[in-house]
Design a protein around this motif. Structure first.
Motif, short mmCIF file in Angstrom:
data_model
loop_
_atom_site.label_atom_id
_atom_site.label_comp_id
_atom_site.label_asym_id
_atom_site.label_seq_id
_atom_site.Cartn_x
_atom_site.Cartn_y
_atom_site.Cartn_z
N ALA A 1 -8.32 -26.44 -43.18
CA ALA A 1 -7.12 -26.06 -42.45
C ALA A 1 -6.06 -25.55 -43.41
O ALA A 1 -5.37 -24.55 -43.15
CB ALA A 1 -6.59 -27.27 -41.67
N ARG A 2 -5.95 -26.21 -44.57
CA ARG A 2 -4.96 -25.81 -45.56
C ARG A 2 -5.25 -24.40 -46.09
O ARG A 2 -4.36 -23.54 -46.15
CB ARG A 2 -4.97 -26.83 -46.71
N VAL A 3 -6.50 -24.15 -46.43
CA VAL A 3 -6.89 -22.84 -46.98
C VAL A 3 -6.68 -21.75 -45.94
O VAL A 3 -6.17 -20.66 -46.24
CB VAL A 3 -8.35 -22.87 -47.46
N LEU A 4 -7.04 -22.06 -44.69
CA LEU A 4 -6.87 -21.08 -43.61
C LEU A 4 -5.40 -20.75 -43.42
O LEU A 4 -5.02 -19.58 -43.25
CB LEU A 4 -7.47 -21.63 -42.31
N GLU A 5 -4.56 -21.81 -43.47
CA GLU A 5 -3.13 -21.60 -43.30
C GLU A 5 -2.58 -20.69 -44.40
O GLU A 5 -1.81 -19.77 -44.14
CB GLU A 5 -2.44 -22.96 -43.34
#
Lengths: 319, 113
Positions: free
Chosen positions: B79-83
């Motif tokens: 989720a962090r990388v996607l954000e």
């Protein structure tokens, strides 16, 4: 089992057995759901995607067994070495351009503007530059650009070998140019990160090409033949490979570099083949003959030793 | 890591709920407006890559019509990388929009003088 499922499972046999043991059922389920009703056989696009997956897995995808990782490292190195050579070759050629351009006497050196000769000259300089672009691109983590540029750079070799009556020289040039490009296409997937150690290594072939040109000019000035077997790019590549051999040997049990070195040596041997075979026919001087044979004499043991070392130090295949 | 479009779409597809292979293909198709239709080989290359980087993980398995169906979910790291990636793309898009607006208003100004 429907015929479609049977055919898809046959396509999946392209994948290594260990991967299939993990994934086959899941992939078949996904494919059958995606196929819906009317499909009789897997499409070419689907088959191509499984081929690409197979290359990715066999050459060290994430979580791959050590043997696959080792092969992947070797194939990637072959790609890099081949492109590095083309980059050095491009630099070597470009370094000589100012001299050729300043040579007012004979317009035939680069052809008159608009002539076929001029076009040929542009191609001679232009295509190796495409390979140089490919090398820079792959070193900076742009595999797609690298692949497009590398294929472009290989076009002259392809054209030469698919012409009406290709000579041995044309065929051998194709192998020499195409093998690293194929290695690039196989072992650098679209999401590949740039090689870990050193974007700075990108300049090494460029510098090597320029230095090589300087050395070749110096050799000519000292009275030798300008493009003797040692002072042309291929000869210098042989020297560079032989010089690198002790460093690779010192790395011990690292199969990737050893196999890559053996492959690079084999490619250089192959490309020297027409010269060696043709020696009795062309009236080459004894000196030139000796130089070609010396290069082969250096390459053969190098290829054999490093191929054997690399093979022996490959991690065992998973049972 | 080089984030390709299929990787981005697969991650986005897993934001709201865990999905299985074909579920991800369908969602990627929808998200891209029918433009990106993932082949199965490509999908599993992407899933391997994302799982290897710890961005997705196995949620659960179930038997479906005698075959294996695996469901994947997004991890916190994913989720962090996607954000981050989405923010990067949004910033670039904003710059482009702002420049285009400036260009068209400059043209308008020239037109009225």
């Amino acid at each position: 089992m429907t015929p479609l499922e049977r055919r898809y499972r046959a396509v999946l046999r392209l994948l290594p057995a260990a991967y299939r043991a993990e994934r086959e059922e899941e992939m078949v389920d996904t494919f059958m759901e995606a196929a819906g009703g009317g499909l009789r056989r897997p499409g070419w696009g689907e088959i191509a995607s499984v081929l690409a997956l197979s290359a990715r897995v066999r050459l060290g995808g994430p979580g791959a067994p050590p043997r696959h990782l080792a092969w992947g490292a070797a194939v990637r190195l072959v790609a890099l070495l081949g492109l590095a050579y083309q980059t050095a070759y491009a630099a070597f050629g470009l370094a000589g351009l100012p001299y050729l351009l300043s040579y007012e006497g004979d317009a035939g050196l680069l052809g008159t503007a608009g002539s076929a000769d001029r076009l040929g000259a542009i191609a001679d300089y232009g295509f190796p530059c495409c390979s140089a672009v490919a090398f820079v691109a792959v070193m900076h983590g742009r595999p797609r650009t690298a692949k497009a540029a590398a294929v472009l750079g290989a076009l002259p070799a392809l054209a030469g070998a698919t012409a009406m009556a290709p000579s041995l020289r044309d065929l051998v040039a194709l192998v020499f140019t195409a093998v690293p490009v194929i290695a690039l296409l196989l072992a650098f997937p679209g999401d590949a990160a740039p090689p870990r150690r050193g974007r700075w290594l990108t300049v090494v072939p460029l510098v090597a090409g320029l230095i090589g040109y300087g050395l070749s000019t110096a050799a000519a000035a000292a009275g030798g033949v300008r493009l003797s077997p040692w002072s042309e790019p291929l000869g210098m590549a042989v020297v560079a490979l032989v010089a690198a051999a002790p460093f690779v040997a010192a790395r011990g049990r690292s199969p990737g570099p050893a196999l890559a070195l053996a492959a690079a040596g084999a490619l250089l041997l192959i490309v020297r083949l027409p010269a060696v075979i043709g020696l009795p026919l062309e009236q080459a001087s004894a000196g030139v003959t000796a130089m070609f044979l010396a290069q082969c004499a250096l390459l053969v043991p190098l290829v054999v030793v490093f191929a054997w070392r690399g093979w022996r130090s490959l991690p065992p295949a998973r049972p | 890591m080089n984030m390709t479009e299929p990787m981005f779409l697969a991650l986005t597809a897993l934001v709201d709920e865990p999905r299985h292979g074909y579920g991800i293909v369908q969602e990627a198709d929808r998200l891209s407006g029918g433009r990106v239709h993932l082949k199965i080989g490509t999908l599993y290359g992407v899933l391997d890559r994302l799982a290897g980087a710890g961005l997705i993980e196995l949620d659960h398995e179930e038997a479906h019509q005698g075959r294996l169906r695996r469901y994947y979910r997004l991890t916190d790291e994913g989720a962090r990388v996607l954000e981050e990636e989405a923010a990067r793309m949004a910033a670039t898009a904003r710059t482009a929009t702002a420049r285009l607006r400036a260009r068209s208003s400059a043209r308008l100004a020239r037109g009225t003088t």
